[in-house]
Design a protein around this motif. Structure first.
Motif, mmCIF file in Angstrom:
data_model
loop_
_atom_site.group_PDB
_atom_site.id
_atom_site.type_symbol
_atom_site.label_atom_id
_atom_site.label_comp_id
_atom_site.label_asym_id
_atom_site.label_seq_id
_atom_site.Cartn_x
_atom_site.Cartn_y
_atom_site.Cartn_z
ATOM 1 N N VAL A 57 0.953 -1.206 0.278
ATOM 2 C CA VAL A 57 -0.273 0.514 -0.078
ATOM 3 C C VAL A 57 0.971 1.342 0.469
ATOM 4 N N SER A 58 0.913 1.807 -0.749
ATOM 5 C CA SER A 58 1.535 3.448 -1.075
ATOM 6 C C SER A 58 0.767 4.599 -0.572
ATOM 7 N N TYR A 59 1.366 5.697 -0.096
ATOM 8 C CA TYR A 59 0.783 7.055 0.531
ATOM 9 C C TYR A 59 0.777 8.021 -0.500
ATOM 10 N N GLY A 60 -0.182 8.826 -1.195
ATOM 11 C CA GLY A 60 -0.147 9.291 -1.958
ATOM 12 C C GLY A 60 -1.322 9.592 -3.023
ATOM 13 N N ASN A 61 -1.301 8.318 -3.375
ATOM 14 C CA ASN A 61 -2.389 8.153 -4.982
ATOM 15 C C ASN A 61 -1.826 8.895 -6.029
ATOM 16 N N THR A 62 -0.820 9.006 -6.244
ATOM 17 C CA THR A 62 -0.633 10.156 -7.868
ATOM 18 C C THR A 62 -0.818 9.211 -8.884
ATOM 19 N N GLU A 63 -0.642 9.908 -9.629
ATOM 20 C CA GLU A 63 -1.028 8.741 -11.120
ATOM 21 C C GLU A 63 -0.375 7.249 -11.290
ATOM 22 N N ILE A 64 1.101 7.912 -10.304
ATOM 23 C CA ILE A 64 1.917 6.511 -10.895
ATOM 24 C C ILE A 64 1.817 5.149 -10.615
ATOM 25 N N THR A 65 1.042 5.787 -9.726
ATOM 26 C CA THR A 65 0.158 4.370 -8.837
ATOM 27 C C THR A 65 -0.515 3.344 -9.907
ATOM 28 N N GLN A 66 -1.112 3.806 -10.647
ATOM 29 C CA GLN A 66 -2.039 3.078 -12.017
ATOM 30 C C GLN A 66 -1.622 2.492 -12.854
ATOM 31 N N PHE A 67 -0.060 2.291 -13.464
ATOM 32 C CA PHE A 67 0.608 2.369 -14.356
ATOM 33 C C PHE A 67 1.294 1.176 -14.021
ATOM 34 N N PHE A 68 1.280 0.215 -13.255
ATOM 35 C CA PHE A 68 2.315 -0.740 -13.675
ATOM 36 C C PHE A 68 0.886 -1.739 -12.819
ATOM 37 N N ASN A 69 1.841 -2.882 -13.144
ATOM 38 C CA ASN A 69 1.112 -4.191 -13.098
ATOM 39 C C ASN A 69 1.700 -5.119 -11.863
ATOM 40 N N PRO A 70 0.914 -5.412 -10.715
ATOM 41 C CA PRO A 70 -0.553 -5.551 -10.472
ATOM 42 C C PRO A 70 -0.677 -3.448 -10.309
ATOM 43 N N SER A 71 -1.383 -3.372 -10.228
ATOM 44 C CA SER A 71 -1.378 -1.861 -10.284
ATOM 45 C C SER A 71 -1.684 -1.631 -8.074
ATOM 46 N N ILE A 72 -1.138 -0.649 -7.536
ATOM 47 C CA ILE A 72 -0.893 -0.305 -6.735
ATOM 48 C C ILE A 72 -2.291 0.246 -5.747
ATOM 49 N N THR A 73 -2.335 -0.230 -4.664
ATOM 50 C CA THR A 73 -3.418 0.543 -4.015
ATOM 51 C C THR A 73 -2.534 1.646 -3.525
ATOM 52 N N ALA A 74 -3.197 2.281 -2.692
ATOM 53 C CA ALA A 74 -2.580 3.345 -2.183
ATOM 54 C C ALA A 74 -3.886 4.063 -1.258
ATOM 55 N N VAL A 75 -3.249 5.372 -0.495
ATOM 56 C CA VAL A 75 -4.228 6.027 0.324
ATOM 57 C C VAL A 75 -3.991 7.181 0.306
ATOM 58 N N GLU B 121 -8.560 8.373 2.098
ATOM 59 C CA GLU B 121 -10.083 7.131 1.192
ATOM 60 C C GLU B 121 -9.100 6.165 0.537
ATOM 61 N N LEU B 122 -8.745 4.893 0.757
ATOM 62 C CA LEU B 122 -8.183 4.230 0.985
ATOM 63 C C LEU B 122 -8.662 3.283 -0.687
ATOM 64 N N ILE B 123 -7.632 3.533 -1.825
ATOM 65 C CA ILE B 123 -8.467 3.456 -2.845
ATOM 66 C C ILE B 123 -7.438 1.898 -2.983
ATOM 67 N N VAL B 124 -7.976 0.586 -3.303
ATOM 68 C CA VAL B 124 -8.089 -0.882 -3.099
ATOM 69 C C VAL B 124 -8.100 -0.756 -5.382
ATOM 70 N N ARG B 125 -6.370 -0.832 -4.916
ATOM 71 C CA ARG B 125 -6.663 -1.594 -6.587
ATOM 72 C C ARG B 125 -5.519 -3.025 -6.233
ATOM 73 N N GLU B 126 -4.912 -4.236 -7.417
ATOM 74 C CA GLU B 126 -4.686 -4.851 -7.192
ATOM 75 C C GLU B 126 -3.120 -5.342 -6.047
ATOM 76 N N THR B 127 -2.703 -4.266 -5.613
ATOM 77 C CA THR B 127 -2.107 -4.911 -4.528
ATOM 78 C C THR B 127 -2.333 -5.052 -2.907
#
Length: 93
Positions: free
Chosen positions: A38-56, A87-93
């Motif tokens: 889980v990452s803190y920040g939720n900048t666009e970079i977290t969406q572009f990796f496989n698996p996409s990174i769950t972020a706060v 807000e927790l943005i739940v993605r794939e990690t």
């Protein structure tokens, strides 16, 4: 990591999370099956990796708007406390 029963990592920066994700994968870990990230920040970079990174998402844009509003209305005598919840943005990690 597995010897110490670590099941997850919280990173304080999205760019560091990308590095951590790459390192975990290169070491043969299955993310998120064996370890969560889980990452803190939720900048666009977290969406572009496989698996996409769950972020706060700490709502930087809302913080900036509220700061601007406070500056615009600083002549008020009453102080106001503003709470902006993450807000927790739940993605794939």
């Amino acid at each position: 990591i597995s010897r110490n029963n670590i099941t997850g990592i919280l990173s304080t920066q999205d760019t560091e999370s990308v590095k951590i994700l790459g390192r975990l994968i290169s070491w043969g870990f299955k993310v998120p099956e064996e370890i969560s990230l889980v990452s803190y920040g939720n900048t666009e970079i977290t969406q572009f990796f496989n698996p996409s990174i769950t972020a706060v998402d700490c709502n930087y844009e809302k913080m900036a708007r509220e700061i601007g509003n406070s500056i615009d209305h600083q002549d008020r005598k009453e102080k106001e406390q503003i709470v902006i919840s993450p807000e927790l943005i739940v993605r794939e990690t």
